[in-house]
Design a protein around this motif. Structure first.
Motif, PDB file in Angstrom:
ATOM      1  N   ASP A 156       0.823  -1.209   0.000  1.00 48.87           N
ATOM      2  CA  ASP A 156       0.000   0.000   0.000  1.00 48.87           C
ATOM      3  C   ASP A 156       0.855   1.255   0.000  1.00 48.87           C
ATOM      4  OD1 ASP A 156      -2.329  -1.363  -0.155  1.00 48.87           O
ATOM      5  OD2 ASP A 156      -3.053  -0.861   1.853  1.00 48.87           O
ATOM      6  N   SER A 157       2.014   1.202   0.666  1.00 54.91           N
ATOM      7  CA  SER A 157       2.888   2.365   0.749  1.00 54.91           C
ATOM      8  C   SER A 157       4.273   1.904   1.177  1.00 54.91           C
ATOM      9  CB  SER A 157       2.351   3.377   1.755  1.00 54.91           C
ATOM     10  OG  SER A 157       2.431   2.852   3.071  1.00 54.91           O
ATOM     11  N   LEU A 158       5.246   2.803   1.039  1.00 55.27           N
ATOM     12  CA  LEU A 158       6.593   2.482   1.490  1.00 55.27           C
ATOM     13  C   LEU A 158       6.606   2.243   2.991  1.00 55.27           C
ATOM     14  CD1 LEU A 158       9.630   2.237   0.941  1.00 55.27           C
ATOM     15  CD2 LEU A 158       9.796   4.729   1.161  1.00 55.27           C
ATOM     16  N   ASP A 159       5.899   3.066   3.746  1.00 51.15           N
ATOM     17  CA  ASP A 159       5.865   2.885   5.194  1.00 51.15           C
ATOM     18  C   ASP A 159       5.213   1.567   5.578  1.00 51.15           C
ATOM     19  OD1 ASP A 159       7.140   5.278   5.614  1.00 51.15           O
ATOM     20  OD2 ASP A 159       5.298   6.408   6.018  1.00 51.15           O
ATOM     21  N   ALA A 160       4.159   1.168   4.852  1.00 50.49           N
ATOM     22  CA  ALA A 160       3.499  -0.101   5.152  1.00 50.49           C
ATOM     23  C   ALA A 160       4.457  -1.262   4.933  1.00 50.49           C
ATOM     24  CB  ALA A 160       2.256  -0.263   4.280  1.00 50.49           C
ATOM     25  N   PHE A 161       5.244  -1.184   3.862  1.00 46.35           N
ATOM     26  CA  PHE A 161       6.229  -2.244   3.616  1.00 46.35           C
ATOM     27  C   PHE A 161       7.275  -2.292   4.720  1.00 46.35           C
ATOM     28  CE2 PHE A 161      10.490  -3.359   2.269  1.00 46.35           C
ATOM     29  CZ  PHE A 161      10.295  -4.696   1.919  1.00 46.35           C
ATOM     30  N   VAL A 162       7.791  -1.126   5.092  1.00 48.60           N
ATOM     31  CA  VAL A 162       8.838  -1.084   6.121  1.00 48.60           C
ATOM     32  C   VAL A 162       8.310  -1.649   7.439  1.00 48.60           C
ATOM     33  CG1 VAL A 162      10.305   0.440   7.500  1.00 48.60           C
ATOM     34  CG2 VAL A 162      10.092   0.792   5.022  1.00 48.60           C
ATOM     35  N   ASP A 163       7.081  -1.301   7.793  1.00 56.02           N
ATOM     36  CA  ASP A 163       6.481  -1.849   9.017  1.00 56.02           C
ATOM     37  C   ASP A 163       6.359  -3.363   8.931  1.00 56.02           C
ATOM     38  OD1 ASP A 163       6.285   0.688  10.042  1.00 56.02           O
ATOM     39  OD2 ASP A 163       4.144   0.925   9.597  1.00 56.02           O
ATOM     40  N   PHE A 164       5.891  -3.843   7.783  1.00 54.33           N
ATOM     41  CA  PHE A 164       5.724  -5.288   7.579  1.00 54.33           C
ATOM     42  C   PHE A 164       7.068  -5.998   7.653  1.00 54.33           C
ATOM     43  CE2 PHE A 164       5.766  -8.994   4.808  1.00 54.33           C
ATOM     44  CZ  PHE A 164       4.616  -9.680   5.184  1.00 54.33           C
ATOM     45  N   ALA A 165       8.059  -5.496   6.917  1.00 53.88           N
ATOM     46  CA  ALA A 165       9.370  -6.133   6.883  1.00 53.88           C
ATOM     47  C   ALA A 165      10.035  -6.094   8.250  1.00 53.88           C
ATOM     48  CB  ALA A 165      10.257  -5.464   5.833  1.00 53.88           C
ATOM     49  N   GLY A 166       9.905  -4.968   8.945  1.00 49.40           N
ATOM     50  CA  GLY A 166      10.511  -4.863  10.258  1.00 49.40           C
ATOM     51  C   GLY A 166       9.909  -5.833  11.255  1.00 49.40           C
ATOM     52  N   ALA A 167       8.584  -5.959  11.240  1.00 46.67           N
ATOM     53  CA  ALA A 167       7.920  -6.880  12.157  1.00 46.67           C
ATOM     54  C   ALA A 167       8.341  -8.316  11.893  1.00 46.67           C
ATOM     55  CB  ALA A 167       6.400  -6.738  12.026  1.00 46.67           C
ATOM     56  N   HIS A 168       8.520  -8.670  10.618  1.00 47.55           N
ATOM     57  CA  HIS A 168       8.913 -10.038  10.292  1.00 47.55           C
ATOM     58  C   HIS A 168      10.402 -10.268  10.521  1.00 47.55           C
ATOM     59  CE1 HIS A 168       4.897 -10.150   8.570  1.00 47.55           C
ATOM     60  NE2 HIS A 168       5.000 -11.463   8.595  1.00 47.55           N
ATOM     61  N   ALA A 169      11.207  -9.229  10.356  1.00 44.97           N
ATOM     62  CA  ALA A 169      12.631  -9.359  10.677  1.00 44.97           C
ATOM     63  C   ALA A 169      12.809  -9.695  12.150  1.00 44.97           C
ATOM     64  CB  ALA A 169      13.375  -8.082  10.322  1.00 44.97           C
ATOM     65  N   GLU A 170      11.978  -9.117  13.008  1.00 43.62           N
ATOM     66  CA  GLU A 170      12.052  -9.410  14.436  1.00 43.62           C
ATOM     67  C   GLU A 170      11.742 -10.873  14.728  1.00 43.62           C
ATOM     68  OE1 GLU A 170       9.477  -6.714  16.423  1.00 43.62           O
ATOM     69  OE2 GLU A 170      10.729  -4.943  16.009  1.00 43.62           O
ATOM     70  N   LEU A 171      10.980 -11.514  13.855  1.00 49.32           N
ATOM     71  CA  LEU A 171      10.655 -12.931  14.029  1.00 49.32           C
ATOM     72  C   LEU A 171      11.769 -13.851  13.538  1.00 49.32           C
ATOM     73  CD1 LEU A 171       6.940 -12.918  12.774  1.00 49.32           C
ATOM     74  CD2 LEU A 171       7.771 -12.750  15.136  1.00 49.32           C
ATOM     75  N   GLY A 172      12.715 -13.292  12.781  1.00 53.08           N
ATOM     76  CA  GLY A 172      13.782 -14.103  12.206  1.00 53.08           C
ATOM     77  C   GLY A 172      13.686 -14.263  10.710  1.00 53.08           C
TER      78      GLY A 172
END
Length: 310
Positions: free
Chosen positions: A245-261
């Motif tokens: 949906d947006s660059l910020d939405a991607f960054v939030d998504f990627a960051g949350a999943h990076a925290e999971l490994g």
């Protein structure tokens, strides 16, 4: 974190197909995957081309970006013929191929050869024999095998893969049998973050992925393997999240999943008037700026190295 894309084989090569793969390389995607299906859901009555020929053409049209399937399955493949095609593709691409592979589903591919679709247990049974045999075919010059579901008689696969000991497997699995196969044979693991019985929220989706990774870690421990050796790949587009949906939405998504490994995110190349429709300008901003913003850098890191272990 790596950022990759999946390009569905819906375009004639002479009518924009080639340019899409070349543009993916220009944008710096680590890997461009494609589905290995005979057709797929809402595209069933539209143009749809074969995965291996498409990847072969893409290999000749690009030079740095990795290429792969996401995913191949036993639904209409046999390990002997698939191994020969993969060795050829790995050679043509100069060692840039990753094989995404899973047990398959119950859709069109499951009935296209004129048989009843396999039950989940039967799919797991086939996959349990298919994957180890494919491993042997890609690593040994001569293979014979007499199994319950597959046979190979003095099969020659010389000279083998460019990548040694073979091209990497990215195993799609969430159940115990599939996770065990990923632990034994995979260089990467793939999930779509399938919600199933979860509540249908992004938070619930992440909890599903967290639980899957925990079970993968246990499967690795059971076979004496460090789970850190496997890359964790999330194919987007099948959860409540909307990372395009947006660059910020991607960054939030990627960051949350990076925290999971998770260390590789795969986004679908936009296709107008489909479930994968997205704003092309936003998509390209995500490709060129997403990882940089995630890392807090001023310039985006472009990692298109072909060494699958890096």
């Amino acid at each position: 974190m790596r950022l990759s894309t999946v390009i569905l084989p819906v375009r004639r090569w002479s009518e924009g197909g080639k340019e899409v793969w070349q543009r993916a390389e220009e944008l710096g995607f680590h890997t461009a995957y494609t589905y290995d299906h005979l057709s797929w859901r809402s595209f069933r009555d539209q143009a749809w081309f074969g995965a291996i020929p498409t990847l072969t053409a893409a290999a000749t049209a690009t030079s740095r970006m990795r290429l792969g399937t996401l995913v191949t399955s036993p639904n209409f493949r046999h390990p002997v013929t698939l191994a020969k095609e993969l060795i050829s593709l790995d050679d043509i691409s100069d060692g840039r191929v990753t094989l995404g592979i899973g047990a398959g589903g119950s859709g069109f591919d499951a009935t296209a050869l004129g048989r009843e679709p396999w039950s989940p247990r039967e799919r797991a049974d086939h996959f349990g024999e298919f994957l180890p045999l494919l491993d042997k075919l890609l690593t040994q010059d001569v293979v014979s095998h007499q199994g319950e579901r597959y046979t190979a008689h003095e099969v020659r696969n010389i000279p083998g893969c460019v990548q040694r000991p073979r091209l990497p497997f990215a195993v799609a699995a969430t159940g115990p049998r599939g996770l065990k196969l990923a632990a034994r044979h995979g260089q990467a693991w793939v999930t779509t973050g399938d919600l199933k019985d979860a509540t249908g929220t992004p938070v619930a989706s992440r909890e599903v992925v967290r639980g899957q990774i925990e079970r993968l870690e246990k499967a690795c421990a059971d076979v004496g393997r460090d789970c850190g050796e496997l890359r964790k790949i999330v194919l987007t587009g099948f959860t409540p999240d909307r990372p395009l949906d947006s660059l910020d939405a991607f960054v939030d998504f990627a960051g949350a999943h990076a925290e999971l490994g998770v260390d590789e995110i795969v986004i679908h190349w936009p296709i107008a008037d489909s479930v994968f429709a997205a704003d092309a300008a936003v998509f390209e901003r995500i490709a060129t700026e997403g990882l940089a913003q995630l890392a807090g850098q001023e310039t985006p890191p472009v990692d298109v190295r072909t060494d699958a272990t890096r």
